[in-house]
Design an enzyme around this catalytic site. Sequence first.
Site, PDB file in Angstrom:
ATOM      1  N   ASP A  28       1.008  -1.296   0.183  1.00 13.93           N
ATOM      2  CA  ASP A  28       0.099  -0.019   0.058  1.00 13.93           C
ATOM      3  C   ASP A  28       0.845   1.137  -0.071  1.00 13.93           C
ATOM      4  O   ASP A  28       1.931   1.294   0.533  1.00 13.93           O
ATOM      5  CB  ASP A  28      -0.996   0.043   1.130  1.00 13.93           C
ATOM      6  CG  ASP A  28      -2.105   1.155   1.107  1.00 13.93           C
ATOM      7  OD1 ASP A  28      -2.454   1.359   0.239  1.00 13.93           O
ATOM      8  OD2 ASP A  28      -2.347   1.537   2.309  1.00 13.93           O
ATOM      9  N   ASN A  76     -10.380  -2.730  -6.096  1.00 14.43           N
ATOM     10  CA  ASN A  76      -9.795  -1.686  -7.166  1.00 14.43           C
ATOM     11  C   ASN A  76     -10.354  -1.520  -8.299  1.00 14.43           C
ATOM     12  O   ASN A  76     -10.087  -0.638  -9.173  1.00 14.43           O
ATOM     13  CB  ASN A  76      -8.500  -2.366  -7.351  1.00 14.43           C
ATOM     14  CG  ASN A  76      -7.459  -2.168  -6.130  1.00 14.43           C
ATOM     15  OD1 ASN A  76      -6.370  -2.785  -5.971  1.00 14.43           O
ATOM     16  ND2 ASN A  76      -7.765  -1.116  -5.152  1.00 14.43           N
TER      17      ASN A  76
END
EC number: 2.5.1.89
Length: 251
Positions: A28, A76
């Site tokens: 991340d 996503n």
Amino acid sequence: MIRKIYELLLEREVKKKRLPNHIAIIMDGNRRYARKRGLPPQMGHFFGSKKAEKVLEWCYELGIKTLTVFAFSTENFKRNEEEKRNLFQLIRRELFRLAEDKRIHRNRVKVRIIGKKELLPKYVLEAASFVEKRTKEYDNFRLNIAIAYGARQEIAEAVRKVLEKVLNGEVKAEEIDLKMIEENLYENMPVDIIIRTGKEMRLSNFLIWQSASKYAYFCDVYWPEFRRIDLLRAIRSWQKRVERWLDGRQA
């Protein structure tokens, strides 16, 4: 120089103790890393892919046999079309490059793509199939790349497969157990450590089943900034946790 000496001492300390067999990483912070430097988001993902290569090398060197990285989640898909297109093109390029990487073949790394593959563009699926076929016979190290992945979806699909066996008469309902569900997951090897970068403290629907009651380590850097020292610290922290658990069991 001081940092390098510290890294060597830390590695020496870590290698004296039990090492994890399977490390999973939520990579991340790529976009925030790019924004911090005034770069477009795709550059953050590019630098993030290079960092993943380095971390795989570090795992070779330390003898960690399985690495799973979270490259693209089912959530996503909500991102804008341009960003998804850039990400998929990068993933395709990197998968084809992995298939030809001498280090992959020298170290006999089996590469697997885990996730809901049917959601991916055809050109990504072609690259995924290519690298998997090129490395399918390898058995020294394992690299799992989670793409179009969601842990809840993985568990639901595993349950569905088991129920199909029940309906087909292959299995009786009363025979269903945890092992049977595990055998139908994308990845059934338990995780020792989940590492998350990016200054967030959550697991984001990643390897829920495999990491149950396991160790999570949250690292306060963006993924492209992740260092070998950070990996060693995560392992040392896990080792201390294992020691505490053993002490408690023996008490």
